[in-house]
Design a protein around this motif. Structure first.
Motif, PDB file in Angstrom:
ATOM      1  N   HIS A  73      18.564   2.126 -13.346  1.00  0.00           N
ATOM      2  CA  HIS A  73      18.340   2.020 -11.901  1.00  0.00           C
ATOM      3  C   HIS A  73      16.838   1.914 -11.622  1.00  0.00           C
ATOM      4  O   HIS A  73      16.024   2.397 -12.404  1.00  0.00           O
ATOM      5  N   SER A  74      16.505   1.341 -10.475  1.00  0.00           N
ATOM      6  CA  SER A  74      15.094   1.320 -10.091  1.00  0.00           C
ATOM      7  C   SER A  74      14.851   2.371  -9.011  1.00  0.00           C
ATOM      8  O   SER A  74      15.748   2.721  -8.247  1.00  0.00           O
ATOM      9  N   ILE A  75      13.631   2.891  -9.003  1.00  0.00           N
ATOM     10  CA  ILE A  75      13.239   3.902  -8.011  1.00  0.00           C
ATOM     11  C   ILE A  75      12.043   3.368  -7.243  1.00  0.00           C
ATOM     12  O   ILE A  75      11.157   2.732  -7.815  1.00  0.00           O
ATOM     13  N   LEU A  76      12.059   3.580  -5.944  1.00  0.00           N
ATOM     14  CA  LEU A  76      10.958   3.124  -5.096  1.00  0.00           C
ATOM     15  C   LEU A  76      10.362   4.320  -4.369  1.00  0.00           C
ATOM     16  O   LEU A  76      11.060   5.002  -3.603  1.00  0.00           O
ATOM     17  N   PHE A  77       9.093   4.608  -4.648  1.00  0.00           N
ATOM     18  CA  PHE A  77       8.398   5.677  -3.926  1.00  0.00           C
ATOM     19  C   PHE A  77       7.754   5.069  -2.688  1.00  0.00           C
ATOM     20  O   PHE A  77       7.167   3.987  -2.751  1.00  0.00           O
ATOM     21  N   ASN A  78       7.854   5.784  -1.571  1.00  0.00           N
ATOM     22  CA  ASN A  78       7.245   5.291  -0.333  1.00  0.00           C
ATOM     23  C   ASN A  78       6.407   6.398   0.304  1.00  0.00           C
ATOM     24  O   ASN A  78       6.886   7.517   0.503  1.00  0.00           O
ATOM     25  N   GLY A  79       5.149   6.068   0.585  1.00  0.00           N
ATOM     26  CA  GLY A  79       4.274   7.007   1.294  1.00  0.00           C
ATOM     27  C   GLY A  79       3.372   6.216   2.213  1.00  0.00           C
ATOM     28  O   GLY A  79       3.121   5.036   1.963  1.00  0.00           O
ATOM     29  N   HIS A  80       2.890   6.844   3.284  1.00  0.00           N
ATOM     30  CA  HIS A  80       2.001   6.080   4.181  1.00  0.00           C
ATOM     31  C   HIS A  80       0.547   6.499   4.036  1.00  0.00           C
ATOM     32  O   HIS A  80       0.238   7.657   3.757  1.00  0.00           O
ATOM     33  N   LEU A  81      -0.320   5.506   4.230  1.00  0.00           N
ATOM     34  CA  LEU A  81      -1.755   5.703   4.063  1.00  0.00           C
ATOM     35  C   LEU A  81      -2.430   6.135   5.359  1.00  0.00           C
ATOM     36  O   LEU A  81      -3.531   6.677   5.343  1.00  0.00           O
ATOM     37  N   ASP A  82      -1.798   5.865   6.488  1.00  0.00           N
ATOM     38  CA  ASP A  82      -2.459   6.172   7.766  1.00  0.00           C
ATOM     39  C   ASP A  82      -2.193   7.619   8.181  1.00  0.00           C
ATOM     40  O   ASP A  82      -1.343   8.302   7.613  1.00  0.00           O
ATOM     41  N   HIS A  83      -2.969   8.050   9.159  1.00  0.00           N
ATOM     42  CA  HIS A  83      -2.834   9.422   9.672  1.00  0.00           C
ATOM     43  C   HIS A  83      -3.091   9.392  11.172  1.00  0.00           C
ATOM     44  O   HIS A  83      -3.650   8.414  11.683  1.00  0.00           O
ATOM     45  N   VAL A  84      -2.726  10.463  11.860  1.00  0.00           N
ATOM     46  CA  VAL A  84      -2.973  10.522  13.302  1.00  0.00           C
ATOM     47  C   VAL A  84      -4.450  10.838  13.558  1.00  0.00           C
ATOM     48  O   VAL A  84      -5.135  11.347  12.662  1.00  0.00           O
ATOM     49  N   PRO A  85      -4.971  10.566  14.751  1.00  0.00           N
ATOM     50  CA  PRO A  85      -6.378  10.860  15.027  1.00  0.00           C
ATOM     51  C   PRO A  85      -6.694  12.341  14.817  1.00  0.00           C
ATOM     52  O   PRO A  85      -5.812  13.196  14.963  1.00  0.00           O
ATOM     53  N   TYR A 111      -8.140  21.004   2.576  1.00  0.00           N
ATOM     54  CA  TYR A 111      -8.040  20.911   4.023  1.00  0.00           C
ATOM     55  C   TYR A 111      -8.564  19.551   4.495  1.00  0.00           C
ATOM     56  O   TYR A 111      -9.543  19.040   3.958  1.00  0.00           O
ATOM     57  N   GLY A 112      -7.938  18.982   5.504  1.00  0.00           N
ATOM     58  CA  GLY A 112      -8.464  17.757   6.113  1.00  0.00           C
ATOM     59  C   GLY A 112      -7.362  16.976   6.801  1.00  0.00           C
ATOM     60  O   GLY A 112      -6.168  17.180   6.519  1.00  0.00           O
ATOM     61  N   ARG A 113      -7.759  16.078   7.703  1.00  0.00           N
ATOM     62  CA  ARG A 113      -6.765  15.293   8.434  1.00  0.00           C
ATOM     63  C   ARG A 113      -5.959  14.419   7.468  1.00  0.00           C
ATOM     64  O   ARG A 113      -6.536  13.701   6.638  1.00  0.00           O
ATOM     65  N   GLY A 114      -4.676  14.548   7.533  1.00  0.00           N
ATOM     66  CA  GLY A 114      -3.796  13.748   6.690  1.00  0.00           C
ATOM     67  C   GLY A 114      -3.442  14.425   5.374  1.00  0.00           C
ATOM     68  O   GLY A 114      -2.616  13.904   4.629  1.00  0.00           O
TER      69      GLY A 114
END
Ligand SMILES: [Zn+2]
Length: 399
Positions: A73-85, A111-114
């Motif tokens: 089987h194939s596995i797909l990891f998904n994550g986002h690079l953006d963050h809120v202000p 610690y930090g945004r995102g």
């Protein structure tokens, strides 16, 4: 089958410093939605250096792929690079390492945004892929990573990768689950209510009809009567409704506005459709109009990027790949994990709607996402790398 896990453990421990550096570099690089270019470069470079096939598209989605030898089987990891202000956060891009006691958690944190939503998750996924490249044992199925743009504003980044055919048999969404497995989340409905009055000079308010007083009454009624009536669901939990915005037209200190507009954010379960919510609000207006014949208001359901009656999803926990993913996490982090649901929405819905099971697993606690206390526990981050890598072995199969 246990041997690759021991190997993963060893490699992750040896590369711990590198993993922490990668995450801190990502947090130090602001990447608001639509401005993910630099963060995409960092993740892309990391994966390329590990010898993976990497493509970055024109909206800064990073797509990396490691081909298996076939038959799994194939596995797909998904994550986002953006963050809120960053909002009112102090030193949002410092990526400082501090004691978690400041946030009531144990151990050291970054610690930090995102950090929590979700650079911790996306950095861990990138690390997992580069660690899998180092394994002596070849995988049968393909491993992919979609590190996407624009999740916080629309989900367009993930949608574009899906439309480009970048898919897997199982999708893993790296949003914060506190290292538990999440099965999905509720849907979301945005409602606009427009209340029309009659504009006039604010120095003589009796010449007009002020829609703000009527809006205030509607908000009060929503709070005291509509919200307590909302249904709950055995699997999705409670439906919530919140008034999030109140705007006027025109917007001037010395004008009685002609229009007031209320925005509502509803997180619904499958037993409350947008049409049913609209009907509830329209009935409320009709009732108020009996007391106040001059009330002139309407309800509009706002369209979403991909419209459907229910925008949430939940994968079946008995689906074999979902069970396998849970088992992999438990073996990798050496403790039992709970099955749960997110309170917020994720890009997992876009896969689920296409029949691809989308399980949630990520470091970080949901309650710190989008807050001034955005951080990630270092131990959880390191553990999530091991879990992602081992999940890939379990799902794809090893030789
Ligand atoms: Zn997120």
């Amino acid at each position: 089958m246990e041997r690759p896990l021991e190997e993963i453990d060893r490699i992750v421990e040896r590369r711990r410093g590198e993993a922490i550096r990668l995450l801190r570099e990502l947090i130090r690089t602001p990447s608001l939605s639509g401005e993910e270019g630099e963060a995409a470069l960092i993740v892309g470079e990391h994966l390329r250096a590990a010898g993976l096939k990497v493509e970055v598209d024109e909206i800064h989605n990073v797509k990396a792929e490691m081909r298996g030898i076939g038959g799994g089987h194939s596995i797909l990891f998904n994550g986002h690079l953006d963050h809120v202000p960053p909002g009112t956060m102090a030193d949002p891009y410092s990526a400082k390492i501090m004691d978690g006691s400041a946030f009531g958690v144990e151990g050291e944190v970054i610690y930090g945004r995102g950090a929590c939503d979700m650079k911790g998750g996306v950095a861990a996924m990138a690390m997992a892929l580069s660690i899998l490249r180092e394994l002596e044992t070849p995988l049968l199925g393909d491993v992919k990573l979609a590190a996407v743009a624009q999740e916080e504003t629309s989900g367009y980044g993930t949608l574009k990768t899906i439309r480009d055919g970048f898919l897997g048999d199982l999708a893993v969404i790296g949003e914060a689950t506190n290292l538990n497995i999440h099965l999905g989340h509720r849907g979301a409905i945005t409602v606009k209510m427009e209340i029309r009055g009659r504009s006039c000079h604010a120095s003589a308010p009796d010449r007009g009809v002020n829609p703000l007083y009527k809006a205030a009454e509607i908000i009060q009624e929503i709070r005291s009567r509509i919200i307590p009536m909302l249904p709950t669901h055995p699997e999705y939990g409670e439906t919530t409704l919140a008034v999030t915005m109140l705007k006027t037209r025109p917007e001037a200190v010395n004008v009685i506005p002609g229009v007031a507009e209320i925005t509502l954010d509803c997180r619904n379960t499958p037993n409350l459709t947008p049409e049913e919510l609209r009907r509830m609000l329209e009935l409320l207006i009709e009732e108020l109009r009996r007391r106040d014949p001059e009330l002139d208001a309407s309800v509009e359901i706002m369209r979403r990027i991909e419209d459907r009656p229910f925008t949430g999803y939940r994968v079946d926990p008995d689906q074999p790949m979902v069970r396998e993913a849970k088992r992999a996490v438990e073996e990798a982090i050496k403790r039992d994990v709970k099955l749960g649901m997110w309170r917020f929405m994720t890009d997992g819905r876009f896969y689920a709607w296409r029949g691809i099971p989308a399980v949630g697993f990520g470091p970080g606690e949901e309650r710190f996402a989008h807050t001034d206390q955005d951080h990630i526990r270092i131990e959880d981050y390191i553990n999530s790398i091991k879990a992602y890598a081992w999940m890939a072995c379990r799902i794809c199969g090893v030789k």
